[in-house]
Design an enzyme around this catalytic site. Sequence first.
Site, PDB file in Angstrom:
ATOM      1  CD  GLU A 111      -2.984  -1.030   2.298  1.00  0.00           C
ATOM      2  OE1 GLU A 111      -3.523   0.045   2.588  1.00  0.00           O
ATOM      3  OE2 GLU A 111      -3.175  -2.074   2.931  1.00  0.00           O
ATOM      4  CG  HIS A 228      -8.610   6.010   2.100  1.00  0.00           C
ATOM      5  ND1 HIS A 228      -8.586   5.818   0.743  1.00  0.00           N
ATOM      6  CD2 HIS A 228      -8.037   4.913   2.645  1.00  0.00           C
ATOM      7  CE1 HIS A 228      -8.017   4.649   0.483  1.00  0.00           C
ATOM      8  NE2 HIS A 228      -7.670   4.072   1.619  1.00  0.00           N
ATOM      9  NE  ARG A 274      -4.320   5.764   3.390  1.00  0.00           N
ATOM     10  CZ  ARG A 274      -4.686   4.806   4.223  1.00  0.00           C
ATOM     11  NH1 ARG A 274      -5.276   5.109   5.351  1.00  0.00           N
ATOM     12  NH2 ARG A 274      -4.475   3.535   3.922  1.00  0.00           N
ATOM     13  CG  HIS A 333      -9.442   6.301   6.282  1.00  0.00           C
ATOM     14  ND1 HIS A 333     -10.428   5.368   6.050  1.00  0.00           N
ATOM     15  CD2 HIS A 333      -8.284   5.593   6.410  1.00  0.00           C
ATOM     16  CE1 HIS A 333      -9.893   4.148   6.027  1.00  0.00           C
ATOM     17  NE2 HIS A 333      -8.597   4.267   6.267  1.00  0.00           N
ATOM     18  NE  ARG A 368      -4.073   4.946   9.953  1.00  0.00           N
ATOM     19  CZ  ARG A 368      -4.490   4.074   9.052  1.00  0.00           C
ATOM     20  NH1 ARG A 368      -3.917   2.890   8.944  1.00  0.00           N
ATOM     21  NH2 ARG A 368      -5.480   4.376   8.233  1.00  0.00           N
TER      22      ARG A 368
END
Length: 521
Positions: A111, A228, A274, A333, A368
């Site tokens: 990811e 997100h 992200r 998110h 994160r």
Amino acid sequence: MYDLLVLGGGVAGLSAAVRAAQHGKSVIVVTKDVLGASATQYAQGGVAAVLEPDVDTPDAHFDDTITAGVGLCDREAVQVLVREGPDRVRELIALGAEFDREGAGYALTREGGHSAPRILHAGGDATGAEVERALVAGVRETAAEIRERWFALAVLADKSSGRAAGIAALDPSGNAHEIEARHTIIATGGAGQCFAVTTNPTLSTGDGTAMALRAGVAVADVEFMQFHPTALHHPSMPRPLLSEALRGEGAVLRDEEGVAFMADEHPLADLAPRDVVARTSARRLVDRGLEHLWLDATTIPDFERRFPTIWRACTTIGLDPSKDWLPCAPAAHYVSGGVCTDLDGATSMPGLWACGETANSGVHGANRLASNSLLDGLVFGSRIVDAIEHGKDGPDPTGVLLDYPGREFSGFETIREVGDVARESIQQLMTSYAGVLRDRTSLRHALDVLNEMPWPRNPEVANLHRVSTALVQAALAREESRGTHTRLDFPEMSDAFVGRFFFNIDPEKPVFVPLHETVSA
Ligand code: SIN
């Protein structure tokens, strides 16, 4: 009087409950919904953990986590996460969680922000549901008492010592009770419901953080709400997630002209951390007046088998991911900050502990890393129980609490009029004025409106209001852009803000404290 009260029914709280019950402690689990209904069950991507250190290394996982956190991770906490995480995952497997396998080992995916495929998944894209299933079964097998549909109102404090003594809560009929415990863990999850567009379930209303703010417990970094980048653009709430694992397996973001724009933005392109992908997407949406972008996942072979949850969400609304580009946009998110803890999950209030998304253990910093959250819950939930087992009662100056100087005031919040406030009015305000892209004017407006509202009579909406106010105050004070916090009027990162905005030093406002040396190095 219970040995341990666990507030919350997600991965962090339940892993603590199972461990404590295994140690012979009397445990009560209090959850505002039914056991099994938590944000954990929505996690798709997986659990990041290096189970085979010859292929990948905990050091690489450490480096990726630190890079994603943009200068605000606590390095020691991240070491704890990446080194203890694999054993906690093995324990979860021993408890019955089944992760997807490939050949002789586990199937691993990638990811955003990860330099190697190290993410375990279950049921294709139903990792959280499998983790939750295993933990709920584990708790039910123990002698833990379970109270479902109980709503926690406040942390109880012992009048003479100031130590936490349990919680005050409403039972399902609305009657108030006090539940006393020697140790209390807050593990109530996130606060995505502060926003109108979120991947979080209805129950993610920042309850634990709001309770801590009211109880004078240290809270920090709440301005770092992670958005997100690829929530399905569709009116349903919570927004169905289009997992980052799709990009890990070849999907690309495209704009309205079909351009795969991330390639020009970051060396990792669609697998950039992200915050970078969400910010780039949000700018493109605003600059071009678009409602959504596209995720092109048509190159992923055998989509339905690999991502059954996403397949179902898409086909239900007439989209075939193997042929159609999927409309997507950022959605709130995960809140990286929250109730500050030391390396064992102890908060600034003796007897009160926090873990999971509610907690600020220092592992996430300003952003994160994908799939570190289930791991965070497993690792720090377990550390709390082990610390209690070793006789620990209050916080040490480690982790995020190393920088917390303690309270310097004895004031209380000014009592305001109480009234009916619609949850949606807070959510719309936050999405419009405190979302992915913020500036002084928008944040000032959000804060003025929040300050003018009466205190919401509904306790859940009151929690949304309390956490939203803190988020906006900290976002206003942080005059820079870092991680998931983007200020259009301060687009650069600034050395002046390498530190945390703590609540509950001053009653009126968050106070900035620079990071200690080992963290900022
Ligand atoms: C995802 O599957 O994209 C979400 C994973 C995460 O939030 O860590």
